[in-house]
Design a protein around this motif. Structure first.
Motif, mmCIF file in Angstrom:
data_model
loop_
_atom_site.group_PDB
_atom_site.id
_atom_site.type_symbol
_atom_site.label_atom_id
_atom_site.label_comp_id
_atom_site.label_asym_id
_atom_site.label_seq_id
_atom_site.Cartn_x
_atom_site.Cartn_y
_atom_site.Cartn_z
ATOM 1 N N ALA A 33 0.844 -1.194 0.000
ATOM 2 C CA ALA A 33 0.000 0.000 0.000
ATOM 3 C C ALA A 33 0.881 1.245 0.000
ATOM 4 O O ALA A 33 1.992 1.242 0.546
ATOM 5 N N GLY A 34 0.354 2.297 -0.600
ATOM 6 C CA GLY A 34 1.114 3.542 -0.668
ATOM 7 C C GLY A 34 0.948 4.406 0.574
ATOM 8 O O GLY A 34 1.297 5.586 0.560
ATOM 9 N N SER A 35 0.432 3.800 1.649
ATOM 10 C CA SER A 35 0.062 4.599 2.821
ATOM 11 C C SER A 35 1.115 4.588 3.925
ATOM 12 O O SER A 35 0.818 4.994 5.052
ATOM 13 N N LEU A 36 2.344 4.115 3.613
ATOM 14 C CA LEU A 36 3.333 3.964 4.688
ATOM 15 C C LEU A 36 3.563 5.264 5.462
ATOM 16 O O LEU A 36 3.553 5.277 6.698
ATOM 17 N N ARG A 37 3.745 6.349 4.735
ATOM 18 C CA ARG A 37 4.019 7.623 5.423
ATOM 19 C C ARG A 37 2.832 8.010 6.309
ATOM 20 O O ARG A 37 3.008 8.462 7.444
ATOM 21 N N ASN A 38 1.611 7.830 5.776
ATOM 22 C CA ASN A 38 0.424 8.157 6.568
ATOM 23 C C ASN A 38 0.302 7.265 7.794
ATOM 24 O O ASN A 38 -0.034 7.726 8.889
ATOM 25 N N MET A 39 0.556 5.963 7.594
ATOM 26 C CA MET A 39 0.480 5.006 8.713
ATOM 27 C C MET A 39 1.417 5.439 9.838
ATOM 28 O O MET A 39 1.074 5.385 11.013
ATOM 29 N N CYS A 40 2.623 5.851 9.438
ATOM 30 C CA CYS A 40 3.617 6.228 10.450
ATOM 31 C C CYS A 40 3.239 7.550 11.115
ATOM 32 O O CYS A 40 3.394 7.709 12.334
ATOM 33 N N ALA A 41 2.709 8.479 10.310
ATOM 34 C CA ALA A 41 2.285 9.761 10.887
ATOM 35 C C ALA A 41 1.141 9.526 11.879
ATOM 36 O O ALA A 41 1.107 10.110 12.972
ATOM 37 N N LEU A 42 0.230 8.630 11.506
ATOM 38 C CA LEU A 42 -0.910 8.322 12.386
ATOM 39 C C LEU A 42 -0.426 7.667 13.672
ATOM 40 O O LEU A 42 -0.924 7.960 14.769
ATOM 41 N N SER A 43 0.550 6.797 13.525
ATOM 42 C CA SER A 43 1.091 6.105 14.692
ATOM 43 C C SER A 43 1.780 7.107 15.637
ATOM 44 O O SER A 43 1.624 7.035 16.867
ATOM 45 N N ASP A 44 2.525 8.055 15.059
ATOM 46 C CA ASP A 44 3.161 9.100 15.876
ATOM 47 C C ASP A 44 2.091 9.921 16.604
ATOM 48 O O ASP A 44 2.236 10.282 17.775
ATOM 49 N N LEU A 45 1.003 10.184 15.873
ATOM 50 C CA LEU A 45 -0.097 10.974 16.442
ATOM 51 C C LEU A 45 -0.739 10.236 17.626
ATOM 52 O O LEU A 45 -0.979 10.809 18.688
#
Ligand SMILES: Cc1cc2nc3c(=O)[nH]c(=O)nc-3n(C[C@H](O)[C@H](O)[C@H](O)COP(=O)(O)OP(=O)(O)OC[C@H]3O[C@@H](n4cnc5c(N)ncnc54)[C@H](O)[C@@H]3O)c2cc1C
Length: 418
Positions: free
Chosen positions: A279-291
């Motif tokens: 999935a192309g969502s790696l950056r979003n996944m990580c940003a969400l996890s940081d959040l």
């Protein structure tokens, strides 16, 4: 024909949850038996990797009438120590465990339940399902498209890096099991790709104390099933990305990429030709996890302030954001890549194939309200957020067993009809 045994209550499973319930039933003088397919602590003996340490500190494994009395309360138990701890508990409470007895079916009768096993049958008025929440590894449906030359293992089957064929390893799943396994394999000198879906990042030490200490002290782990907005969602939340190591370091994606692990997005599919698609969502996944980590730490800070706990604590701090490359790869040809093993660390589910009582919802999940199953006299233990956020932890079994054994006692006395 073999005689049918009788017990007031049958507890299925001698992990810590079944044993905690056994202790509470004994305290209430409720006659019972604990049926276990293997030895006490069977899943810890047979379904964990060799180097596993608990991610919860020693002091936090509190069971009814039993706790940690060693000189390293902030350390993390090794696997042999966990097995010894649970086996010692069974002995200390003289739990009536019948080992090497596999439950093959549970059915309703006019007077309660018939529990059939490979060692004879039991009639009882009440049943406690304590057979574990992690019996079967969850594997994506497209797993059978992995080219045959690549070995496939689940986190339950993985033992150590020496077991793996030479070459690279794709670990799928970045919660506690996936990150710990990826870390060990990377440190053994193997190239590791980690496929990262939803996960929750967490610092091991926060404001000078273990994160588990904070979550315990400010009441996060005691939040009840009837206090959260969406309990179905809360029961699906992945485990915190934590590891118990002697140096008490934080094991997050930054620690892994520093060692050389390559991050890719969630494994979304594998084509007929064996091409993995991420999935192309790696950056979003990580940003969400940081959040999410930030939200948890904000809550801890707020409650620490309100309760005065922060007076003795170090000042608040935050980890730097998760580092993710600009354009992580979206595909990998498994047939031609250097990947020789795939490890599925994509979660676990319980196995109730032997439960022949109509208690399942549309999704095949046992219907219950805080562990009181939708069949009179039947109870559940040890599943995610059963009654409290800590229910699936060793530390959560005591409070749940106390509550549910009280309910069970009232049921036996005729005070509860449904
Ligand atoms: C990889 C991993 C790491 C974990 N780390 C931690 C941690 O650090 N700290 C923490 O507090 N928790 C941790 N947990 C969570 C939790 O403590 C474990 O899942 C724990 O094993 C659950 O305890 P339990 O008693 O509910 O189930 P289990 O320990 O799984 O016990 C269930 C028992 O039921 C038996 N059984 C199953 N089916 C049958 C049958 N049909 N007939 C008879 N017997 C049967 C099994 O053999 C087993 O002994 C971890 C879990 C996993 C998977």
């Amino acid at each position: 024909m073999a005689a049918i045994h009788q017990a007031t209550a049958v507890v299925i499973g001698a992990g810590h949850a079944g044993l905690a319930m056994s202790r509470c039933l004994t305290d209430r003088a409720i006659e019972h038996v604990v049926l276990e397919r293997g030895e006490v602590a069977h899943t810890w003996r047979t379904e964990r990797w060799d180097s596993l340490r608990l991610l919860t500190p020693n002091w936090q494994s509190r069971l009814p009438g039993f706790g940690y009395d060693g000189n390293d309360p902030d350390g993390y138990r090794t696997l042999p120590e966990v097995i010894d701890f649970i086996a010692s508990y069974a002995k200390a409470i003289s739990a009536p465990v019948q080992t090497h007895t596999t439950v093959t079916s549970v059915r309703n009768t006019d007077a309660g339940y018939l529990v059939c096993t490979d060692q004879g049958d039991w009639r009882c008025r009440a049943v406690v399902l304590a057979s574990g929440a992690c019996n079967i590894a969850r594997i994506p449906a497209f797993a059978d498209r992995v080219p045959p030359a690549i070995a496939k293992l689940t986190a339950q089957q993985y033992r150590n890096p020496d077991q793996l064929a030479d070459g690279g390893v794709l670990v799928v799943g970045a919660s506690s099991s996936g990150t710990q396994i990826a870390h060990e394999i990377q440190r053994a000198g193997r190239p590791v790709i980690l496929s990262v879906g939803e996960h929750i990042r967490a610092p091991r030490i926060y404001r000078g104390k273990d994160l588990e200490w904070w979550m315990d002290a400010v009441g996060v782990l005691d939040e009840r099933y009837d206090e959260v907005d969406d309990i179905a969602r809360a029961r699906r939340v992945p485990s915190l990305q934590l590891a118990g190591t002697p140096d008490r370091s934080t094991l997050d994606l930054n620690a892994l990429t520093t060692l050389g692990t390559k991050l890719v997005g969630r494994l979304a599919g594998i084509t007929e030709e064996g091409h993995a698609q991420f999935a192309g969502s790696l950056r979003n996944m990580c940003a969400l996890s940081d959040l999410k980590m930030g939200r948890l730490l904000d809550l801890i800070d707020e409650r620490a302030r309100d309760t005065g706990l922060d007076r003795a604590a170090e000042p608040p701090h935050r980890l730097p954001p998760t580092r993710v490359e600009e354009s992580p790869p979206l595909g990998l040809n498994l047939a031609t890549s250097r990947i020789k093993t795939i490890i599925w660390a994509t979660g676990y589910r319980p196995d109730y194939t032997w439960l022949q009582v109509p208690v399942f919802d549309r999704k095949g999940v046992v219907s219950h309200v805080g562990g009181v199953v939708a069949s009179p006299g039947m109870y559940l233990m040890g599943t995610q957020f059963l009654r409290r956020r800590k229910s699936a932890l060793i530390d959560g079994a005591g409070d749940d067993a106390r509550d549910l054994s009280a309910h069970l006692a009232t049921y036996l006395d005729g005070g509860v009809r449904a």
